[in-house]
Design a protein around this motif. Structure first.
Motif, PDB file in Angstrom:
ATOM      1  N   MET A 139       0.821  -1.191   0.000  1.00  0.00           N
ATOM      2  CA  MET A 139       0.000   0.000   0.000  1.00  0.00           C
ATOM      3  C   MET A 139       0.864   1.253   0.000  1.00  0.00           C
ATOM      4  SD  MET A 139      -3.160  -1.029   2.554  1.00  0.00           S
ATOM      5  CE  MET A 139      -3.867   0.567   2.589  1.00  0.00           C
ATOM      6  N   ILE A 140       1.918   1.250   0.791  1.00  0.00           N
ATOM      7  CA  ILE A 140       2.782   2.423   0.875  1.00  0.00           C
ATOM      8  C   ILE A 140       3.445   2.698  -0.470  1.00  0.00           C
ATOM      9  CG2 ILE A 140       4.859   3.362   1.954  1.00  0.00           C
ATOM     10  CD1 ILE A 140       4.045   1.792   4.485  1.00  0.00           C
ATOM     11  N   ALA A 141       3.914   1.640  -1.130  1.00  0.00           N
ATOM     12  CA  ALA A 141       4.574   1.807  -2.427  1.00  0.00           C
ATOM     13  C   ALA A 141       3.608   2.392  -3.451  1.00  0.00           C
ATOM     14  CB  ALA A 141       5.124   0.470  -2.912  1.00  0.00           C
ATOM     15  N   ALA A 142       2.358   1.950  -3.438  1.00  0.00           N
ATOM     16  CA  ALA A 142       1.363   2.467  -4.379  1.00  0.00           C
ATOM     17  C   ALA A 142       1.099   3.946  -4.122  1.00  0.00           C
ATOM     18  CB  ALA A 142       0.071   1.668  -4.264  1.00  0.00           C
ATOM     19  N   LEU A 143       0.987   4.347  -2.865  1.00  0.00           N
ATOM     20  CA  LEU A 143       0.771   5.760  -2.544  1.00  0.00           C
ATOM     21  C   LEU A 143       1.985   6.600  -2.931  1.00  0.00           C
ATOM     22  CD1 LEU A 143      -1.069   5.527   0.879  1.00  0.00           C
ATOM     23  CD2 LEU A 143      -2.015   6.336  -1.275  1.00  0.00           C
ATOM     24  N   GLU A 144       3.194   6.051  -2.755  1.00  0.00           N
ATOM     25  CA  GLU A 144       4.400   6.780  -3.158  1.00  0.00           C
ATOM     26  C   GLU A 144       4.413   7.037  -4.659  1.00  0.00           C
ATOM     27  OE1 GLU A 144       7.516   4.290  -1.622  1.00  0.00           O
ATOM     28  OE2 GLU A 144       7.672   5.470   0.215  1.00  0.00           O
ATOM     29  N   LYS A 145       3.842   6.111  -5.441  1.00  0.00           N
ATOM     30  CA  LYS A 145       3.753   6.279  -6.892  1.00  0.00           C
ATOM     31  C   LYS A 145       2.623   7.224  -7.282  1.00  0.00           C
ATOM     32  CE  LYS A 145       5.294   1.576  -7.848  1.00  0.00           C
ATOM     33  NZ  LYS A 145       4.852   0.275  -8.394  1.00  0.00           N
ATOM     34  N   GLY A 146       1.789   7.610  -6.323  1.00  0.00           N
ATOM     35  CA  GLY A 146       0.667   8.498  -6.607  1.00  0.00           C
ATOM     36  C   GLY A 146      -0.594   7.757  -7.011  1.00  0.00           C
ATOM     37  N   GLU A 147      -0.615   6.444  -6.808  1.00  0.00           N
ATOM     38  CA  GLU A 147      -1.776   5.643  -7.182  1.00  0.00           C
ATOM     39  C   GLU A 147      -2.841   5.686  -6.092  1.00  0.00           C
ATOM     40  OE1 GLU A 147      -0.254   1.743  -7.867  1.00  0.00           O
ATOM     41  OE2 GLU A 147       0.972   2.371  -9.567  1.00  0.00           O
ATOM     42  N   ARG A 148      -4.081   5.484  -6.500  1.00  0.00           N
ATOM     43  CA  ARG A 148      -5.214   5.433  -5.581  1.00  0.00           C
ATOM     44  C   ARG A 148      -5.379   3.997  -5.101  1.00  0.00           C
ATOM     45  NH1 ARG A 148     -10.939   4.676  -6.315  1.00  0.00           N
ATOM     46  NH2 ARG A 148     -12.088   5.916  -4.807  1.00  0.00           N
ATOM     47  N   ILE A 149      -5.685   3.826  -3.812  1.00  0.00           N
ATOM     48  CA  ILE A 149      -5.902   2.497  -3.242  1.00  0.00           C
ATOM     49  C   ILE A 149      -7.349   2.419  -2.781  1.00  0.00           C
ATOM     50  CG2 ILE A 149      -5.302   0.914  -1.391  1.00  0.00           C
ATOM     51  CD1 ILE A 149      -2.562   2.262  -1.342  1.00  0.00           C
ATOM     52  N   GLU A 150      -8.045   1.368  -3.208  1.00  0.00           N
ATOM     53  CA  GLU A 150      -9.435   1.186  -2.801  1.00  0.00           C
ATOM     54  C   GLU A 150      -9.585  -0.167  -2.124  1.00  0.00           C
ATOM     55  OE1 GLU A 150     -13.869   0.838  -4.773  1.00  0.00           O
ATOM     56  OE2 GLU A 150     -12.309   1.966  -5.803  1.00  0.00           O
ATOM     57  N   VAL A 151     -10.171  -0.164  -0.940  1.00  0.00           N
ATOM     58  CA  VAL A 151     -10.487  -1.388  -0.213  1.00  0.00           C
ATOM     59  C   VAL A 151     -12.007  -1.491  -0.234  1.00  0.00           C
ATOM     60  CG1 VAL A 151     -10.281  -2.626   1.963  1.00  0.00           C
ATOM     61  CG2 VAL A 151      -8.460  -1.065   1.250  1.00  0.00           C
ATOM     62  N   ARG A 152     -12.533  -2.410  -1.024  1.00  0.00           N
ATOM     63  CA  ARG A 152     -13.978  -2.534  -1.219  1.00  0.00           C
ATOM     64  C   ARG A 152     -14.712  -2.669   0.107  1.00  0.00           C
ATOM     65  NH1 ARG A 152     -15.841  -1.165  -6.228  1.00  0.00           N
ATOM     66  NH2 ARG A 152     -14.280  -1.789  -7.730  1.00  0.00           N
ATOM     67  N   GLY A 153     -15.762  -1.882   0.261  1.00  0.00           N
ATOM     68  CA  GLY A 153     -16.573  -1.926   1.465  1.00  0.00           C
ATOM     69  C   GLY A 153     -15.990  -1.149   2.630  1.00  0.00           C
ATOM     70  N   PHE A 154     -14.751  -0.682   2.511  1.00  0.00           N
ATOM     71  CA  PHE A 154     -14.105   0.039   3.606  1.00  0.00           C
ATOM     72  C   PHE A 154     -13.887   1.499   3.255  1.00  0.00           C
ATOM     73  CE2 PHE A 154     -10.206   1.371   5.878  1.00  0.00           C
ATOM     74  CZ  PHE A 154     -10.683   1.279   7.165  1.00  0.00           C
ATOM     75  N   ALA A 202       2.472  17.038   0.088  1.00  0.00           N
ATOM     76  CA  ALA A 202       1.479  16.016  -0.238  1.00  0.00           C
ATOM     77  C   ALA A 202       0.851  15.521   1.057  1.00  0.00           C
ATOM     78  CB  ALA A 202       2.127  14.861  -0.980  1.00  0.00           C
ATOM     79  N   SER A 203      -0.419  15.145   0.983  1.00  0.00           N
ATOM     80  CA  SER A 203      -1.140  14.668   2.147  1.00  0.00           C
ATOM     81  C   SER A 203      -1.993  13.466   1.746  1.00  0.00           C
ATOM     82  CB  SER A 203      -2.030  15.793   2.683  1.00  0.00           C
ATOM     83  OG  SER A 203      -2.769  15.357   3.789  1.00  0.00           O
ATOM     84  N   ILE A 204      -2.132  12.502   2.641  1.00  0.00           N
ATOM     85  CA  ILE A 204      -2.974  11.338   2.368  1.00  0.00           C
ATOM     86  C   ILE A 204      -4.419  11.694   2.686  1.00  0.00           C
ATOM     87  CG2 ILE A 204      -3.494   8.961   3.009  1.00  0.00           C
ATOM     88  CD1 ILE A 204      -0.551   8.605   3.662  1.00  0.00           C
ATOM     89  N   HIS A 205      -5.314  11.366   1.764  1.00  0.00           N
ATOM     90  CA  HIS A 205      -6.740  11.624   1.939  1.00  0.00           C
ATOM     91  C   HIS A 205      -7.470  10.286   1.998  1.00  0.00           C
ATOM     92  CE1 HIS A 205     -10.838  12.455   0.345  1.00  0.00           C
ATOM     93  NE2 HIS A 205     -10.756  13.403   1.252  1.00  0.00           N
ATOM     94  N   PHE A 206      -8.373  10.119   2.959  1.00  0.00           N
ATOM     95  CA  PHE A 206      -9.166   8.899   3.093  1.00  0.00           C
ATOM     96  C   PHE A 206     -10.628   9.236   2.890  1.00  0.00           C
ATOM     97  CE2 PHE A 206     -11.816   6.120   5.759  1.00  0.00           C
ATOM     98  CZ  PHE A 206     -11.554   4.915   5.134  1.00  0.00           C
ATOM     99  N   LYS A 207     -11.310   8.454   2.069  1.00  0.00           N
ATOM    100  CA  LYS A 207     -12.742   8.616   1.872  1.00  0.00           C
ATOM    101  C   LYS A 207     -13.418   7.328   2.319  1.00  0.00           C
ATOM    102  CE  LYS A 207     -16.333   9.750  -1.398  1.00  0.00           C
ATOM    103  NZ  LYS A 207     -16.684  10.073  -2.778  1.00  0.00           N
ATOM    104  N   LEU A 208     -14.313   7.436   3.277  1.00  0.00           N
ATOM    105  CA  LEU A 208     -15.022   6.292   3.824  1.00  0.00           C
ATOM    106  C   LEU A 208     -15.950   5.697   2.777  1.00  0.00           C
ATOM    107  CD1 LEU A 208     -15.521   4.728   6.483  1.00  0.00           C
ATOM    108  CD2 LEU A 208     -17.387   6.309   6.924  1.00  0.00           C
TER     109      LEU A 208
END
Length: 69
Positions: free
Chosen positions: A1-16, A44-50
């Motif tokens: 997950m950290i590597a994906a965020l470092e690349k600027g990619e979006r991470i989605e955890v279904r249902g979460f 840069a800042s990490i953003h979380f959307k419920l």
């Protein structure tokens, strides 16, 4: 997950929810104690959307979709 965020990619955890990177512009802020202007550099800042399912479980409501963004 950290590597994906470092690349600027979006991470989605279904249902979460999802995580992505937001780029904040440089700006002037204020020190609330002294009221002095303080420069804040761009960063840069990490953003979380419920996710909808998790939000409904937390709020103990029925599943619903609203038009508001």
């Amino acid at each position: 997950m950290i590597a994906a965020l470092e690349k600027g990619e979006r991470i989605e955890v279904r249902g979460f929810g999802s995580f992505d990177i937001r780029h904040m512009k440089a700006r002037q802020a204020r020190n609330p104690k002294t009221v002095a202007a303080v420069p804040v550099e761009s960063h840069a800042s990490i953003h979380f959307k419920l996710g909808l399912e998790m939000g409904n479980r937390v709020n103990n409501t029925k599943y619903r979709i609203t038009d508001s963004c």
